[in-house]
Design a protein around this motif. Structure first.
Motif, PDB file in Angstrom:
ATOM      1  N   GLU A 102      10.640   6.037  12.966  1.00 20.93           N
ATOM      2  CA  GLU A 102       9.876   6.047  11.789  1.00 20.93           C
ATOM      3  C   GLU A 102      10.427   5.082  10.742  1.00 20.93           C
ATOM      4  O   GLU A 102      11.590   4.685  10.643  1.00 20.93           O
ATOM      5  N   LYS A 119       8.933   7.387   0.544  1.00 21.09           N
ATOM      6  CA  LYS A 119       7.662   7.259   1.536  1.00 21.09           C
ATOM      7  C   LYS A 119       8.331   7.257   2.904  1.00 21.09           C
ATOM      8  O   LYS A 119       9.199   6.536   3.183  1.00 21.09           O
ATOM      9  N   ARG A 120       7.654   8.097   3.934  1.00 21.37           N
ATOM     10  CA  ARG A 120       7.777   7.833   5.187  1.00 21.37           C
ATOM     11  C   ARG A 120       6.730   7.784   5.886  1.00 21.37           C
ATOM     12  O   ARG A 120       5.521   8.345   5.678  1.00 21.37           O
ATOM     13  N   ASP A 121       6.668   6.838   7.018  1.00 22.37           N
ATOM     14  CA  ASP A 121       5.572   6.557   7.628  1.00 22.37           C
ATOM     15  C   ASP A 121       5.759   6.152   8.883  1.00 22.37           C
ATOM     16  O   ASP A 121       7.078   5.496   9.511  1.00 22.37           O
ATOM     17  N   THR A 122       4.818   6.059  10.041  1.00 25.82           N
ATOM     18  CA  THR A 122       5.040   5.687  11.251  1.00 25.82           C
ATOM     19  C   THR A 122       4.662   4.165  11.365  1.00 25.82           C
ATOM     20  O   THR A 122       4.466   3.565  12.660  1.00 25.82           O
ATOM     21  N   ILE A 125       5.926  -0.169   6.111  1.00 25.86           N
ATOM     22  CA  ILE A 125       5.853   0.358   4.709  1.00 25.86           C
ATOM     23  C   ILE A 125       6.245  -0.918   3.611  1.00 25.86           C
ATOM     24  O   ILE A 125       7.074  -1.584   3.903  1.00 25.86           O
ATOM     25  N   GLY A 136       0.747   7.749  -1.764  1.00 29.39           N
ATOM     26  CA  GLY A 136       1.298   8.109  -0.532  1.00 29.39           C
ATOM     27  C   GLY A 136       2.863   8.286  -0.901  1.00 29.39           C
ATOM     28  O   GLY A 136       3.638   8.600   0.001  1.00 29.39           O
ATOM     29  N   CYS A 235       9.552  -1.609  11.580  1.00 28.89           N
ATOM     30  CA  CYS A 235       9.530  -1.660  10.007  1.00 28.89           C
ATOM     31  C   CYS A 235       9.859  -2.902   9.456  1.00 28.89           C
ATOM     32  O   CYS A 235       9.686  -3.003   8.262  1.00 28.89           O
TER      33      CYS A 235
END
Length: 236
Positions: A102, A119-122, A125, A136, A235
């Motif tokens: 992630e 923020k955390r995302d798959t 970012i 978000g 990322c």
């Protein structure tokens, strides 16, 4: 011969004007003392509450950065030359077998009275300072300022003998030695920013405002990346 009148005591007699003035003066003094104590108590309680909230916010930022950096495959720090904002992104992994990597990111800006967002995302970012979008993102702390003399909330450096990876971005790359033959690769990017890559350690130094007439709460910590088993690919 008429008898002289004798003074009679009347149980229903009231107070004299002098007595009323004395009692009122005593009442004013007592109420002033009690009111002063009450105001002092409320002020102290407000100050303690503000410091407690500032400490909680600062510790929340510190714990989040600690958790993300320790479990990261790679991290990258983008900073403006003026120190007005910083963008720290890390590709993290969990202990679960089926869980994938992630992206976790922390964004400090001097806007909004100084704030740190998370923020955390798959998916990748993007830097909010470039995209101009904070949708978000979660506000972790406000009233934040840099806590060190260099004017930086996040500082990337190398603390092990692991060679730094090449820097990303456009511009001149230089290797800043940090002693013992170690260094962190910094790429001078566009728009007055620099990108630090190849670091395995993040130093955190921030000051969180704790209300008026109160010193800010100082939060300092150091976090070392421990995960090096696979290459980052999501990322960056």
């Amino acid at each position: 011969m008429p008898k002289p009148r004798t003074a009679r005591t009347n149980a229903d007699a009231g107070f004299t004007l002098v007595e009323l003035l004395i009692y009122m003066a005593f009442a004013v003094i007592v109420l002033t003392l009690v009111g002063g104590m009450l105001i002092s108590t409320l002020t102290a309680e407000k100050r303690i509450t503000a410091r407690s909230e500032a400490t909680t916010s600062g510790q929340l930022v510190s714990q989040s950065v600690h958790s993300g950096v320790r479990n990261s495959l790679k991290m990258e720090l983008t900073s403006s030359h003026s120190g007005s904002y910083q963008f720290l992104v890390a590709e993290t992994v969990t202990g679960a077998v089926t869980a994938g990597p992630e992206c976790e990111a922390w964004y400090f800006t001097e806007d909004d009275d100084g704030a740190v967002y998370f923020k955390r995302d798959t998916a990748k970012i993007f830097d909010p300072a470039v995209s101009g979008d904070l949708q978000g993102w979660m506000l972790m702390a406000h009233g934040v300022a840099a806590g060190d003399s260099d004017g930086a909330v996040f500082t990337a450096r190398v603390s092990s003998a692991t060679p730094p990876t090449p820097a990303s971005g456009v511009g001149l790359s230089i290797n800043l030695p940090l002693g013992f033959g170690l260094g962190v690769t910094v790429s001078s990017g566009l728009g007055g920013t620099s990108i630090a890559s190849g670091a395995d350690t993040i130093d955190l130094a921030l000051a969180v405002a704790a209300g008026q007439n109160s010193d800010p709460v100082q939060i300092e910590s150091t976090t070392i990346r421990r995960v090096t088993s696979s290459e980052p690919k999501l990322c960056f």
